[in-house]
Design an enzyme around this catalytic site. Structure first.
Site, short mmCIF file in Angstrom:
data_model
loop_
_atom_site.label_atom_id
_atom_site.label_comp_id
_atom_site.label_asym_id
_atom_site.label_seq_id
_atom_site.Cartn_x
_atom_site.Cartn_y
_atom_site.Cartn_z
N ARG A 1 8.76 -52.88 71.15
CA ARG A 1 10.01 -53.62 71.37
C ARG A 1 10.75 -53.76 70.04
O ARG A 1 10.13 -53.89 68.97
CB ARG A 1 9.70 -55.03 71.89
N HIS B 1 14.76 -45.36 73.68
CA HIS B 1 13.74 -45.99 74.53
C HIS B 1 13.19 -45.00 75.57
O HIS B 1 13.18 -45.28 76.78
CB HIS B 1 14.32 -47.24 75.22
C1 GLV Z 1 8.95 -50.08 78.58
O1 GLV Z 1 9.53 -50.47 77.65
C2 GLV Z 1 7.88 -50.77 79.23
O2 GLV Z 1 7.70 -51.97 78.99
O3 GLV Z 1 7.18 -50.14 80.02
#
Ligand code: GLV
Length: 309
Positions: free
Chosen positions: A224, A272
């Site tokens: 994160r 991401h």
């Molecule tokens: C992605 O960020 C997840 O939490 O799977």
């Protein structure tokens, strides 16, 4: 069971509903409808669910998260205490994360990025042979994903350690427990973060952490954005303490165009994508858990709210 699928970010919600319904023909799966009558769902499959979910679905007993990280779920306004939260344990993510980490690790250890420049000059210029001992990898997090990442690096004979709250052992890696963070950092050059985001781990990728790493360190954050103190990373890049970073998650997503990370040649930014939940595997995992719940059997991946993951 009646299962509702609710996500503000999912671009093909109908495909998820269809796949879940196919995997669970004995249950009813439907798409969340903010306009329809209040629902009777027993379970919801969610990723960034809409704000009205809990008020309109008062019978919910289970919330299956499409991702591994439940940090956003835990702070949802109106989240009832009695709902059992279940996180994704893999869903195809772990192997992708292992690939991602190997890619950036090998680019550094083999200096592969430099050959593009040599090719542009038609220069035949072999660089030094690899010295794996010079690239000890330290993985923060020893769950399904951390373990897979650590094992992938160990399979290529990099020295690997894992650090976790529990000090869990991972085959092929040296395990460090919570209190052994300084020892773990001191032996690590490539620091990989796969931790859940909790009050304890927020900001863990900070100057104090970077300064304990081996010199010329490299940072890979695939967890994160809130784990990383951006200003500290930039300061440590400037001082040469950290040579570079591969970053996949950010405090604000999409990363704003004006953010300094975009233009920084020492930082590799990805949107991401390090470990996506793949629909087929994710649906299989959720369907297995729904069936276990109906049979009254225990399931794994249940979130401990006090622990925050
Ligand atoms: C992605 O960020 C997840 O939490 O799977």
């Amino acid at each position: 069971m009646e299962i509702v699928f609710a996500s503000r970010h999912e671009s093909s919600p109908h495909a998820w509903v269809h796949a879940l319904q196919q995997a669970l023909p004995e249950h009813r799966v439907r798409l969340w409808d903010a306009e329809g009558p209040a629902g009777q769902a027993d379970a919801a499959v969610v990723w960034a669910p809409p704000a009205g979910l809990f008020a309109r679905e008062p019978r919910l007993k289970y919330l299956f998260n499409l991702g591994a990280g439940v940090d956003a779920l835990l702070t949802l306004p109106g989240l009832p205490d009695a709902v059992t939260l279940v996180r994704m344990e893999d869903g195809g993510m772990a192997v992708q994360m292992a690939e991602y980490v190997l890619h950036y690790l090998i680019r550094q250890s083999r200096d592969l990025g430099r050959y593009a420049g040599f090719q542009a000059q038609a220069a035949w210029r072999p660089l030094d042979d690899i010295e794996r001992e010079a690239w000890p990898v330290g993985v923060m997090g020893a769950g399904v994903m951390g373990a897979r990442v650590a094992q992938a690096c160990a399979a290529l004979e990099y020295p690997v350690a894992v650090w976790s709250r529990s000090g869990r052992e991972v085959a092929g890696a040296q395990a460090y427990g919570q209190a052994q963070l300084p020892q773990f950092l001191a032996r690590t050059r490539v620091l990989v973060n796969v931790l859940p985001l909790t009050d304890d781990t927020r900001g863990i990728l900070c100057r104090a952490t970077f300064e304990q790493l081996r010199p010329d360190a490299y940072v890979i954050n695939i967890a994160r954005g809130e784990h990383l103190v951006a200003a500290d990373l930039l300061a440590c890049l400037d001082s040469g303490r950290v040579r570079g970073a591969a970053l996949d998650a950010f405090e604000q997503e999409p990363l704003p165009p004006s953010h300094p990370f975009w233009a920084d040649r020492r930082i590799e930014v990805t949107p991401h994508i390090a470990g996506a939940s793949l629909m087929g595997l994710t649906v299989q995992q959720i369907a297995g858990k729904v069936r276990a719940v109906v049979r009254g059997e225990p399931i794994t991946g249940v979130v401990d709210r006090a622990r925050q993951y």
